[in-house]
Design a protein around this motif. Sequence first.
Motif, PDB file in Angstrom:
ATOM      1  N   ALA A   7     -12.031   4.421  -8.064  1.00 40.86           N
ATOM      2  CA  ALA A   7     -10.887   4.092  -7.201  1.00 40.86           C
ATOM      3  C   ALA A   7     -10.536   2.616  -7.341  1.00 40.86           C
ATOM      4  CB  ALA A   7     -11.244   4.389  -5.743  1.00 40.86           C
ATOM      5  N   ASP A   8      -9.298   2.268  -7.036  1.00 41.14           N
ATOM      6  CA  ASP A   8      -9.011   0.852  -6.815  1.00 41.14           C
ATOM      7  C   ASP A   8      -8.481   0.710  -5.390  1.00 41.14           C
ATOM      8  OD1 ASP A   8      -6.090   0.821  -6.716  1.00 41.14           O
ATOM      9  OD2 ASP A   8      -6.161   1.272  -8.859  1.00 41.14           O
ATOM     10  N   GLY A   9      -8.381  -0.521  -4.928  1.00 40.72           N
ATOM     11  CA  GLY A   9      -8.053  -0.778  -3.524  1.00 40.72           C
ATOM     12  C   GLY A   9      -6.784  -0.071  -3.068  1.00 40.72           C
ATOM     13  N   ASN A  10      -5.822   0.089  -3.999  1.00 36.46           N
ATOM     14  CA  ASN A  10      -4.550   0.722  -3.630  1.00 36.46           C
ATOM     15  C   ASN A  10      -4.667   2.222  -3.380  1.00 36.46           C
ATOM     16  OD1 ASN A  10      -3.206  -1.705  -3.966  1.00 36.46           O
ATOM     17  ND2 ASN A  10      -2.996  -1.350  -6.171  1.00 36.46           N
ATOM     18  N   TYR A  27     -12.944  10.230   8.527  1.00 41.51           N
ATOM     19  CA  TYR A  27     -13.306   8.818   8.603  1.00 41.51           C
ATOM     20  C   TYR A  27     -12.031   8.008   8.786  1.00 41.51           C
ATOM     21  CZ  TYR A  27     -18.067   9.589   6.895  1.00 41.51           C
ATOM     22  OH  TYR A  27     -19.367   9.983   6.761  1.00 41.51           O
ATOM     23  N   PRO A  28     -12.065   7.001   9.674  1.00 44.37           N
ATOM     24  CA  PRO A  28     -10.901   6.102   9.796  1.00 44.37           C
ATOM     25  C   PRO A  28     -10.683   5.343   8.482  1.00 44.37           C
ATOM     26  CG  PRO A  28     -12.435   5.786  11.625  1.00 44.37           C
ATOM     27  CD  PRO A  28     -13.123   6.671  10.630  1.00 44.37           C
ATOM     28  N   GLU A  29      -9.439   4.926   8.256  1.00 44.76           N
ATOM     29  CA  GLU A  29      -9.118   4.229   7.008  1.00 44.76           C
ATOM     30  C   GLU A  29     -10.015   2.998   6.811  1.00 44.76           C
ATOM     31  OE1 GLU A  29      -4.940   3.496   6.500  1.00 44.76           O
ATOM     32  OE2 GLU A  29      -5.307   2.163   4.804  1.00 44.76           O
ATOM     33  N   ILE A  30     -10.312   2.309   7.905  1.00 47.55           N
ATOM     34  CA  ILE A  30     -11.110   1.077   7.794  1.00 47.55           C
ATOM     35  C   ILE A  30     -12.532   1.379   7.302  1.00 47.55           C
ATOM     36  CG2 ILE A  30     -11.843   1.006  10.218  1.00 47.55           C
ATOM     37  CD1 ILE A  30     -11.327  -2.053  10.022  1.00 47.55           C
ATOM     38  N   LEU A  35     -16.464   1.434   2.842  1.00 54.56           N
ATOM     39  CA  LEU A  35     -17.294   2.136   1.852  1.00 54.56           C
ATOM     40  C   LEU A  35     -16.915   1.691   0.443  1.00 54.56           C
ATOM     41  CD1 LEU A  35     -17.217   5.747   3.357  1.00 54.56           C
ATOM     42  CD2 LEU A  35     -19.275   4.386   2.948  1.00 54.56           C
ATOM     43  N   TYR A  36     -15.602   1.584   0.218  1.00 52.29           N
ATOM     44  CA  TYR A  36     -15.109   1.159  -1.098  1.00 52.29           C
ATOM     45  C   TYR A  36     -15.586  -0.262  -1.420  1.00 52.29           C
ATOM     46  CZ  TYR A  36     -11.886  -0.720  -4.533  1.00 52.29           C
ATOM     47  OH  TYR A  36     -11.364  -1.360  -5.620  1.00 52.29           O
ATOM     48  N   GLU A  37     -15.525  -1.132  -0.431  1.00 54.86           N
ATOM     49  CA  GLU A  37     -15.900  -2.523  -0.691  1.00 54.86           C
ATOM     50  C   GLU A  37     -17.415  -2.690  -0.867  1.00 54.86           C
ATOM     51  OE1 GLU A  37     -13.738  -4.771   2.231  1.00 54.86           O
ATOM     52  OE2 GLU A  37     -11.871  -4.358   1.140  1.00 54.86           O
TER      53      GLU A  37
END
Length: 149
Positions: A7-10, A27-30, A35-37
Amino acid sequence: MIVIRKADGNDIKSVYELEKKCFKDPYPEIVLRMLYELYPELFLVAEDSETKAIIGYVSGMIRVDGFGHIVSICVDQNYRRRGIGKRLMEAIENVMHKIFSVCMFRLEVRVSNIPAIKLYESLGYRVEAILKNYYLDGEDGYLMTKKLC
Ligand SMILES: CC(C)(COP(=O)(O)OP(=O)(O)OC[C@H]1O[C@@H](n2cnc3c(N)ncnc32)[C@H](O)[C@@H]1OP(=O)(O)O)[C@@H](O)C(=O)NCCC(=O)NCCS
């Protein structure tokens, strides 16, 4: 064609839209962004190469006990039973093993979630324990684990 990629941040916004369609307690977007970060290598998406739509994702983390933990996986309803969930699982296990030297995997699943349980069993996961009242609505969960090496 469906491409599995990092994935990328977008992508997180689209993943959140998908998450809401897949789960009654999404899961909330935040949290997805966190998790991504935390583990960007362990946040993978399935993209329809024609429409560029994100139609599946899987995310994970590495626990202090060394287990690779599958935090969440979902595939858009219109794309299910085409092997995409399996490809996502195999891809994240592969990254966990190759980059983080993980040999043991674990995840939790609702006891009523037959499609997911069947998917995990087909990949070699077995029920390790029942987690009483694990979910917000009181449903029990299974802890499932898999040993790779
Ligand atoms: C679970 C989920 C990710 C599976 O994705 P999918 O792309 O449809 O799964 P696949 O096509 O890769 O299925 C692989 C195998 O899993 C099993 N399986 C998947 N869905 C199944 C179903 N509805 N019934 C029975 N077995 C099923 C089968 O063994 C299947 O192999 P087969 O199609 O050759 O018989 C998808 O149903 C989903 O997004 N569900 C909602 C979100 C969710 O519950 N996530 C898991 C939370 S723990």
